[in-house]
Design an enzyme around this catalytic site. Structure first.
Site, PDB file in Angstrom:
ATOM      1  N   TYR A 260      13.111   3.771 -12.730  1.00 55.94           N
ATOM      2  CA  TYR A 260      12.821   2.494 -12.078  1.00 55.94           C
ATOM      3  C   TYR A 260      13.616   1.374 -12.761  1.00 55.94           C
ATOM      4  CZ  TYR A 260       8.975   4.909  -9.678  1.00 55.94           C
ATOM      5  OH  TYR A 260       8.227   5.775  -8.922  1.00 55.94           O
TER       6      TYR A 260
ATOM      7  N   SER B 206       3.777   4.642  -1.983  1.00 58.91           N
ATOM      8  CA  SER B 206       4.137   3.788  -0.840  1.00 58.91           C
ATOM      9  C   SER B 206       3.028   3.743   0.214  1.00 58.91           C
ATOM     10  CB  SER B 206       5.453   4.254  -0.209  1.00 58.91           C
ATOM     11  OG  SER B 206       6.537   4.009  -1.073  1.00 58.91           O
ATOM     12  N   PRO B 207       1.824   3.349  -0.178  1.00 56.08           N
ATOM     13  CA  PRO B 207       0.703   3.364   0.781  1.00 56.08           C
ATOM     14  C   PRO B 207       0.799   2.316   1.890  1.00 56.08           C
ATOM     15  CG  PRO B 207       0.024   2.401  -1.327  1.00 56.08           C
ATOM     16  CD  PRO B 207       1.392   2.970  -1.546  1.00 56.08           C
TER      17      PRO B 207
ATOM     18  N   GLY C 101       7.977   5.218   7.284  1.00 59.09           N
ATOM     19  CA  GLY C 101       9.278   5.841   7.027  1.00 59.09           C
ATOM     20  C   GLY C 101       9.530   5.928   5.537  1.00 59.09           C
TER      21      GLY C 101
ATOM     22  N   VAL D 145       6.877  -2.551   5.698  1.00 56.16           N
ATOM     23  CA  VAL D 145       5.407  -2.532   5.618  1.00 56.16           C
ATOM     24  C   VAL D 145       4.859  -2.474   7.036  1.00 56.16           C
ATOM     25  CG1 VAL D 145       3.417  -3.898   4.868  1.00 56.16           C
ATOM     26  CG2 VAL D 145       5.474  -3.791   3.438  1.00 56.16           C
ATOM     27  N   PHE D 146       3.894  -1.593   7.286  1.00 60.75           N
ATOM     28  CA  PHE D 146       3.369  -1.494   8.654  1.00 60.75           C
ATOM     29  C   PHE D 146       2.363  -2.600   8.965  1.00 60.75           C
ATOM     30  CE2 PHE D 146       0.895   1.619   6.103  1.00 60.75           C
ATOM     31  CZ  PHE D 146      -0.381   1.119   6.281  1.00 60.75           C
TER      32      PHE D 146
END
Ligand SMILES: NC(=O)c1ccc[n+]([C@@H]2O[C@H](COP(=O)([O-])OP(=O)(O)OC[C@H]3O[C@@H](n4cnc5c(N)ncnc54)[C@H](OP(=O)(O)O)[C@@H]3O)[C@@H](O)[C@H]2O)c1
Length: 305
Positions: A52, A215-216, A220, A225-226
């Site tokens: 990272y 990645s909650p 994709g 972000v949904f």
């Protein structure tokens, strides 16, 4: 914050883990405030990886928390190794060298948890076992786990590795829930029935391996972000409706959806925003009903047979 036991170990961990992959987006003051707020909220489990920020994220974190022995005792540190430029590497030499680098950057002499980051096609379980034995006996690593591994890959490791695999970090969100939908659609002709992961969810439950969804909030592979996204109108409407009912934010509901699963998962959140961090932690106080869980699942476009 609620806690769970990590895998089959006795290590008690908060149900929400703080991912530090994006901590290099904060300035010094911002990183200090973020880490301090995490601690105040009981979010004292921090997820790292040697890659990272090319190592910078671990250093920024250690500086931000002002690492010393008192602080070290009150936090739980997890990091990952095994990804190199253009390849994956689970060789003994690479694992041992990586951990030394991680410890130096985190300014500590031990990791609570080490995960192997992404499967190495050239893995030799005996070499991994030697590395784990050495890390355990030297006190550098207390618990071991994997990331992005399917059941057979874990079984292969276990052929030689004697330490319990306590965690498997896997991509999982409401919009990326194939490990759940394939179980619901077993043997159907539809696309959701495709079992991409060898039933990793059930395998982890059967073997007391904690799933750590990464990645909650993303759909994709880091596409965005949904939440609040026009691409997911039905899902957002449903999440907003349930959030209003509980008097919480949509962020809280997205994490509560993962926590409602009886596998006792530990989502690894990536926000660096303090208000969103608080919203994520709040999810540990909410238990969605079965009806709400399935409504959200279906609103994301997931099908029931
Ligand atoms: N094992 C693996 O292979 C693997 C792979 C990737 C990540 N990880 C781990 O998982 C952690 C989380 O990954 P991630 O950062 O991709 O996860 P994420 O929590 O799904 O995404 C966080 C990102 O979404 C943004 N965001 C925008 N709106 C948001 C909202 N309403 N709620 C929450 N976030 C919102 C955040 O920005 P703000 O900061 O502005 O909130 C942040 O940039 C990483 O830190 C890392 O520790 C592991």
């Amino acid at each position: 914050m609620k806690t769970i036991k990590l895998g089959s170990s006795t290590l008690e961990v908060p149900v929400v883990a703080v991912g530090c992959m994006r901590i290099n987006s904060l300035d010094k003051n911002g990183a200090e405030r973020f880490v301090q707020t995490s601690l105040e909220l009981g979010a004292n489990f921090f997820d790292h990886a040697d890659i990272y920020g090319g190592g910078a994220c671990e250093e920024i974190f250690a500086d931000a928390i002002h690492m010393n022995s008192d602080i070290r005792e009150n936090i739980i540190l997890q990091s990952k190794c095994g990804i190199r430029q253009g390849m994956f590497d689970f060789s003994k030499e690479h694992i041992l060298n990586s951990v030394d680098g991680i410890l130096k950057r985190l300014k500590t002499d031990y990791l609570d948890v080490l995960l192997l980051h992404r499967p190495d096609a050239l893995v030799e379980p005996e070499e991994v076992a030697e590395a784990f034995d050495q890390l355990e006996s030297s006190g550098k690593v207390r618990h071991f786990g994997v990331s992005n591994q399917n059941p057979m890959q874990i079984q292969l490791l276990k052929k030689a590795v004697k330490q319990p695999i306590v965690a498997n970090q896997l991509q999982l969100s409401i919009t990326n829930a194939t490990m759940i939908s394939s179980g619901i659609n077993v043997n159907m002709e539809n696309a959701s029935a495709v079992n991409r992961d060898g039933s990793v969810l059930d395998f982890c439950r059967l073997n007391d391996i904690t799933i750590q969804p990464w990645s909650p909030f993303q759909y994709g592979f880091f596409e965005g972000v949904f939440l609040g996204n026009d691409k997911f109108p039905e899902l957002n409407q449903k999440i907003d409706e349930i959030a209003a009912k509980y008097g919480v934010s949509n962020t809280t509901i997205a994490i509560a959806w993962l926590l409602r699963h009886p596998a006792n998962m530990q989502p690894v959140i990536g926000t660096m925003n303090i208000e969103r961090l608080k919203d994520c932690v709040k999810a540990s106080e909410i238990t969605l009903t079965r009806e709400e869980w399935y409504e959200i699942y279906r609103a994301a476009g997931n099908i029931l047979p």
